[in-house]
Design an enzyme around this catalytic site. Structure first.
Site, PDB file in Angstrom:
ATOM      1  CB  VAL A   1     -39.399  61.971 -11.447  1.00  0.00           C
ATOM      2  CG1 VAL A   1     -40.678  62.405 -12.139  1.00  0.00           C
ATOM      3  CG2 VAL A   1     -39.549  60.613 -10.769  1.00  0.00           C
TER       4      VAL A   1
ATOM      5  CB  ALA B   1     -49.934  62.052 -15.557  1.00  0.00           C
TER       6      ALA B   1
ATOM      7  CE1 TYR C   1     -45.265  53.892  -1.766  1.00  0.00           C
ATOM      8  CE2 TYR C   1     -46.202  53.552   0.423  1.00  0.00           C
ATOM      9  CZ  TYR C   1     -46.323  54.025  -0.878  1.00  0.00           C
ATOM     10  OH  TYR C   1     -47.490  54.643  -1.279  1.00  0.00           O
TER      11      TYR C   1
END
Length: 253
Positions: free
Chosen positions: A64, A14, A158
């Site tokens: 993460v 974010a 990806y």
């Protein structure tokens, strides 16, 4: 129906791009927002912007790929606001690399951030959501996901990660529905973020990409954020296990 007053929302990745836009949008709708990313300083800047607009937010440094970071983030959020209502799994990377040159390390890093990170964050947040019998998990995938989406040259790693996100979203939606938790994915097309900078630097590639989009333009982060808000709100109360495409008509074309 789009009022998120008193809701607590975690947004990963974010500090910039779409993640920052999601944070600002949910805060504007009344949510208490957790701005999570790898740079504490950048997260703090987003928090300050939210506060200047009258919102409430918390900056949390979180990688993460590290379960400890995620667990500490959720612990901090629950310690401050007692709950987690919304998770927006947004953190991700996109590195263009020909398949025949792609290294094992590059493959692993992309899958670690884009897919394993989503799993770890969703699991940690869902454990809190189960306690309150309510919650929304929104996973940011991509039209570059294969099957109903598209495959893209130089992005095998990806595309694999984004296809995995959609499959995981469907499985989690089924498993978590009895607990009042809705799980959906968003599949953006070409959006104006730092992730598409390599494309913008190549005029021919940019022209080729735009030629595939019927609307003839790149999407804005705020346009994706409006969809995030819809899925995070009660306006989407009967939607779970879905992947919502937002691509200017790319797949339709």
């Amino acid at each position: 129906m789009f009022n998120l007053k008193d809701k607590v929302a975690i947004i990963t990745g974010a500090r910039r791009g779409m993640g920052k836009s999601h944070a600002l949008t949910l805060a504007k709708a009344g949510a208490k927002v957790v701005v999570a990313d790898i740079s504490q300083e950048d997260c703090e800047m987003v928090v300050e912007e939210i506060k200047k607009n009258g919102g409430e937010a918390l900056a949390v440094k979180c990688d993460v790929t590290k379960k400890e970071d995620i667990d500490n983030m959720v612990k901090a959020v629950v310690g401050k606001w007692r709950k987690v209502d919304i998770l927006v799994n947004n953190a991700g990377i996109c590195q263009f690399k020909p398949f025949l040159e792609l290294t094992e390390e590059e493959w692993d890093r992309t899958l670690d951030i884009n897919l394993r990170g989503y799993f770890l964050c969703a699991q940690a947040a869902a454990k809190e959501m189960v306690k309150q019998k309510n919650g929304k998990i929104i996973n940011i995938a991509s039209v570059a996901s294969g099957q109903v989406g598209i495959g893209m040259a130089t992005l095998a790693h990806y595309c694999a990660s984004k296809g995995g996100i959609i499959a995981m979203t469907e499985a989690l939606a089924v498993e978590l529905a009895p607990f009042g938790i809705r799980v959906n994915a968003i599949a953006p097309g070409m959006i104006e973020t730092p992730m598409i900078d390599p494309v913008k630097k190549d005029p021919k590639m940019m022209e080729a990409m735009l030629s595939k989009i019927p609307m003839g333009r790149v999407g804005k982060p705020e346009e994706v954020s409006n969809l995030v808000l819809f899925l995070a709100s009660d306006a989407s109360s009967y939607i779970t296990g879905s992947t919502v495409i937002i691509d200017g008509g790319w797949l339709a074309g």
